[in-house]
Design a protein around this motif. Sequence first.
Motif, PDB file in Angstrom:
ATOM      1  N   ILE A 115     -15.516  23.105  -1.490  1.00  0.00           N
ATOM      2  CA  ILE A 115     -14.696  23.784  -0.492  1.00  0.00           C
ATOM      3  C   ILE A 115     -15.334  23.628   0.884  1.00  0.00           C
ATOM      4  O   ILE A 115     -16.546  23.824   1.043  1.00  0.00           O
ATOM      5  CB  ILE A 115     -14.567  25.292  -0.798  1.00  0.00           C
ATOM      6  CG1 ILE A 115     -14.024  25.536  -2.216  1.00  0.00           C
ATOM      7  CG2 ILE A 115     -13.705  25.981   0.253  1.00  0.00           C
ATOM      8  CD1 ILE A 115     -12.585  25.174  -2.420  1.00  0.00           C
ATOM      9  N   VAL A 116     -14.512  23.296   1.877  1.00  0.00           N
ATOM     10  CA  VAL A 116     -14.938  23.295   3.277  1.00  0.00           C
ATOM     11  C   VAL A 116     -14.049  24.277   4.028  1.00  0.00           C
ATOM     12  O   VAL A 116     -12.827  24.105   4.081  1.00  0.00           O
ATOM     13  CB  VAL A 116     -14.813  21.896   3.914  1.00  0.00           C
ATOM     14  CG1 VAL A 116     -15.142  21.954   5.410  1.00  0.00           C
ATOM     15  CG2 VAL A 116     -15.739  20.907   3.204  1.00  0.00           C
ATOM     16  N   VAL A 117     -14.664  25.324   4.583  1.00  0.00           N
ATOM     17  CA  VAL A 117     -13.924  26.357   5.309  1.00  0.00           C
ATOM     18  C   VAL A 117     -14.342  26.320   6.776  1.00  0.00           C
ATOM     19  O   VAL A 117     -15.531  26.403   7.087  1.00  0.00           O
ATOM     20  CB  VAL A 117     -14.201  27.759   4.745  1.00  0.00           C
ATOM     21  CG1 VAL A 117     -13.348  28.797   5.474  1.00  0.00           C
ATOM     22  CG2 VAL A 117     -13.937  27.808   3.252  1.00  0.00           C
ATOM     23  N   THR A 118     -13.374  26.218   7.657  1.00  0.00           N
ATOM     24  CA  THR A 118     -13.687  26.208   9.081  1.00  0.00           C
ATOM     25  C   THR A 118     -13.350  27.551   9.707  1.00  0.00           C
ATOM     26  O   THR A 118     -12.438  28.253   9.283  1.00  0.00           O
ATOM     27  CB  THR A 118     -12.911  25.097   9.809  1.00  0.00           C
ATOM     28  OG1 THR A 118     -11.509  25.245   9.547  1.00  0.00           O
ATOM     29  CG2 THR A 118     -13.367  23.727   9.338  1.00  0.00           C
ATOM     30  N   GLY A 119     -14.127  27.902  10.715  1.00  0.00           N
ATOM     31  CA  GLY A 119     -13.949  29.156  11.431  1.00  0.00           C
ATOM     32  C   GLY A 119     -14.936  29.221  12.563  1.00  0.00           C
ATOM     33  O   GLY A 119     -15.422  28.188  13.031  1.00  0.00           O
ATOM     34  N   GLU A 120     -15.251  30.423  13.031  1.00  0.00           N
ATOM     35  CA  GLU A 120     -16.253  30.550  14.079  1.00  0.00           C
ATOM     36  C   GLU A 120     -17.568  29.932  13.613  1.00  0.00           C
ATOM     37  O   GLU A 120     -18.290  29.289  14.385  1.00  0.00           O
ATOM     38  CB  GLU A 120     -16.445  32.024  14.445  1.00  0.00           C
ATOM     39  CG  GLU A 120     -17.385  32.225  15.617  1.00  0.00           C
ATOM     40  CD  GLU A 120     -17.450  33.667  16.080  1.00  0.00           C
ATOM     41  OE1 GLU A 120     -18.272  33.968  16.969  1.00  0.00           O
ATOM     42  OE2 GLU A 120     -16.665  34.499  15.566  1.00  0.00           O
ATOM     43  N   HIS A 121     -17.908  30.155  12.353  1.00  0.00           N
ATOM     44  CA  HIS A 121     -18.967  29.418  11.662  1.00  0.00           C
ATOM     45  C   HIS A 121     -18.318  28.768  10.447  1.00  0.00           C
ATOM     46  O   HIS A 121     -17.545  29.413   9.734  1.00  0.00           O
ATOM     47  CB  HIS A 121     -20.104  30.342  11.229  1.00  0.00           C
ATOM     48  CG  HIS A 121     -20.836  30.970  12.366  1.00  0.00           C
ATOM     49  ND1 HIS A 121     -21.808  30.315  13.080  1.00  0.00           N
ATOM     50  CD2 HIS A 121     -20.733  32.205  12.923  1.00  0.00           C
ATOM     51  CE1 HIS A 121     -22.280  31.105  14.028  1.00  0.00           C
ATOM     52  NE2 HIS A 121     -21.635  32.265  13.961  1.00  0.00           N
ATOM     53  N   ASP A 122     -18.610  27.512  10.214  1.00  0.00           N
ATOM     54  CA  ASP A 122     -18.050  26.822   9.060  1.00  0.00           C
ATOM     55  C   ASP A 122     -18.907  27.089   7.831  1.00  0.00           C
ATOM     56  O   ASP A 122     -20.101  27.404   7.933  1.00  0.00           O
ATOM     57  CB  ASP A 122     -17.985  25.321   9.322  1.00  0.00           C
ATOM     58  CG  ASP A 122     -17.162  24.979  10.553  1.00  0.00           C
ATOM     59  OD1 ASP A 122     -16.212  25.733  10.860  1.00  0.00           O
ATOM     60  OD2 ASP A 122     -17.462  23.966  11.211  1.00  0.00           O
ATOM     61  N   ALA A 123     -18.304  26.959   6.662  1.00  0.00           N
ATOM     62  CA  ALA A 123     -19.036  27.146   5.408  1.00  0.00           C
ATOM     63  C   ALA A 123     -18.601  26.091   4.412  1.00  0.00           C
ATOM     64  O   ALA A 123     -17.429  25.706   4.360  1.00  0.00           O
ATOM     65  CB  ALA A 123     -18.790  28.543   4.840  1.00  0.00           C
ATOM     66  N   ILE A 124     -19.571  25.633   3.621  1.00  0.00           N
ATOM     67  CA  ILE A 124     -19.304  24.607   2.620  1.00  0.00           C
ATOM     68  C   ILE A 124     -19.892  25.048   1.287  1.00  0.00           C
ATOM     69  O   ILE A 124     -21.056  25.453   1.213  1.00  0.00           O
ATOM     70  CB  ILE A 124     -19.915  23.254   3.032  1.00  0.00           C
ATOM     71  CG1 ILE A 124     -19.313  22.780   4.357  1.00  0.00           C
ATOM     72  CG2 ILE A 124     -19.684  22.208   1.941  1.00  0.00           C
ATOM     73  CD1 ILE A 124     -19.959  21.528   4.904  1.00  0.00           C
ATOM     74  N   TYR A 125     -19.071  24.951   0.240  1.00  0.00           N
ATOM     75  CA  TYR A 125     -19.523  25.223  -1.112  1.00  0.00           C
ATOM     76  C   TYR A 125     -19.419  23.941  -1.916  1.00  0.00           C
ATOM     77  O   TYR A 125     -18.372  23.294  -1.951  1.00  0.00           O
ATOM     78  CB  TYR A 125     -18.665  26.307  -1.769  1.00  0.00           C
ATOM     79  CG  TYR A 125     -18.986  26.533  -3.234  1.00  0.00           C
ATOM     80  CD1 TYR A 125     -19.925  27.474  -3.618  1.00  0.00           C
ATOM     81  CD2 TYR A 125     -18.357  25.778  -4.226  1.00  0.00           C
ATOM     82  CE1 TYR A 125     -20.229  27.675  -4.968  1.00  0.00           C
ATOM     83  CE2 TYR A 125     -18.654  25.971  -5.570  1.00  0.00           C
ATOM     84  CZ  TYR A 125     -19.591  26.914  -5.931  1.00  0.00           C
ATOM     85  OH  TYR A 125     -19.891  27.098  -7.250  1.00  0.00           O
ATOM     86  N   ALA A 126     -20.521  23.562  -2.568  1.00  0.00           N
ATOM     87  CA  ALA A 126     -20.526  22.405  -3.469  1.00  0.00           C
ATOM     88  C   ALA A 126     -21.774  22.474  -4.324  1.00  0.00           C
ATOM     89  O   ALA A 126     -22.817  22.974  -3.889  1.00  0.00           O
ATOM     90  CB  ALA A 126     -20.495  21.096  -2.692  1.00  0.00           C
ATOM     91  N   GLN A 127     -21.667  21.972  -5.538  1.00  0.00           N
ATOM     92  CA  GLN A 127     -22.808  21.906  -6.449  1.00  0.00           C
ATOM     93  C   GLN A 127     -23.464  23.279  -6.658  1.00  0.00           C
ATOM     94  O   GLN A 127     -24.670  23.382  -6.825  1.00  0.00           O
ATOM     95  CB  GLN A 127     -23.836  20.888  -5.935  1.00  0.00           C
ATOM     96  CG  GLN A 127     -23.275  19.475  -5.813  1.00  0.00           C
ATOM     97  CD  GLN A 127     -24.280  18.492  -5.232  1.00  0.00           C
ATOM     98  OE1 GLN A 127     -24.769  18.681  -4.125  1.00  0.00           O
ATOM     99  NE2 GLN A 127     -24.591  17.444  -5.989  1.00  0.00           N
ATOM    100  N   GLY A 128     -22.640  24.334  -6.627  1.00  0.00           N
ATOM    101  CA  GLY A 128     -23.142  25.672  -6.885  1.00  0.00           C
ATOM    102  C   GLY A 128     -23.890  26.313  -5.738  1.00  0.00           C
ATOM    103  O   GLY A 128     -24.454  27.403  -5.897  1.00  0.00           O
ATOM    104  N   LYS A 129     -23.895  25.679  -4.571  1.00  0.00           N
ATOM    105  CA  LYS A 129     -24.594  26.214  -3.414  1.00  0.00           C
ATOM    106  C   LYS A 129     -23.641  26.331  -2.222  1.00  0.00           C
ATOM    107  O   LYS A 129     -22.634  25.635  -2.151  1.00  0.00           O
ATOM    108  CB  LYS A 129     -25.780  25.318  -3.035  1.00  0.00           C
ATOM    109  CG  LYS A 129     -26.849  25.212  -4.109  1.00  0.00           C
ATOM    110  CD  LYS A 129     -27.989  24.309  -3.653  1.00  0.00           C
ATOM    111  CE  LYS A 129     -29.070  24.206  -4.717  1.00  0.00           C
ATOM    112  NZ  LYS A 129     -30.177  23.309  -4.284  1.00  0.00           N
TER     113      LYS A 129
END
Length: 261
Positions: free
Chosen positions: A155-169
């Motif tokens: 998952i790639v989530v964009t916003g004021e700070h972006d966040a990425i989830y992959a490989q359990g992290k």
Amino acid sequence: MKINQIRQDQPLIICLTNDVVKNFTANGLLALGASPAMATEVEELEDFIKHAGAVLINIGSITKESIPSMEKAAEAANKWGVPVVLDPVACSATAFRKNFCLKLIEQYKISVIRGNASEIKGLIEETTMKGTDSDLSLDTVAIAKAAGEQLKTAIVVTGEHDAIYAQGKTKQLSNGTAMLTKVTGGGCLLGAIVSAFIYNEVEPTLDDLVEAVSYYNIAAEKAESLDNGTLPGHFQINLLDMLNSTDENDVAKNMRVEEVR
């Protein structure tokens, strides 16, 4: 890092994307060094996709008539081991959009889902949004982690700070500029950039996704810093130029990333 490899290999990226951003998306991929194709005809999609590095499915201009092409693209990509990136544009705005995205996620292997916080939240909760606008108060890290665990994909989530989830992290990224919200297709182009960075990777790595988003946001920061870069028209052109000139050294030096729980 991946930038030099992309520029050497020039992977073919098949983009089923919305009508508003096709030109911008194609130019952005060319600026990076990838090879875009805006193929949508059901009869030829498999011929294109079996030679592709990745497929982007962006539902921004979704219609009943376009759904068979999107489904065929996902089917062919899965058959030939090609990664699929889904951009669920405004999926919380209408049941039609949300139901299609959930069907696609259920029936096909999706390597990455990239969207703003409101869009990704809408895939895993009962919520609504106005058009493509995102709620900047949402916690991108929590949404990325929850969506990744529930939907079983990166998952790639964009916003004021972006966040990425992959490989359990999960990692939080702090590069970028609000100017990306002032031009049409800022988020849509990122979906294509992510596709290029994961070419030939059905199971993308967290590092490649972090590099993709950091590269894009650092190029955007550089675009804003140029003459008239705070004006939307100049910024859009500057962004294409900076996507072309930003290299691995720029990313390694300027990326702001932290792992979060």
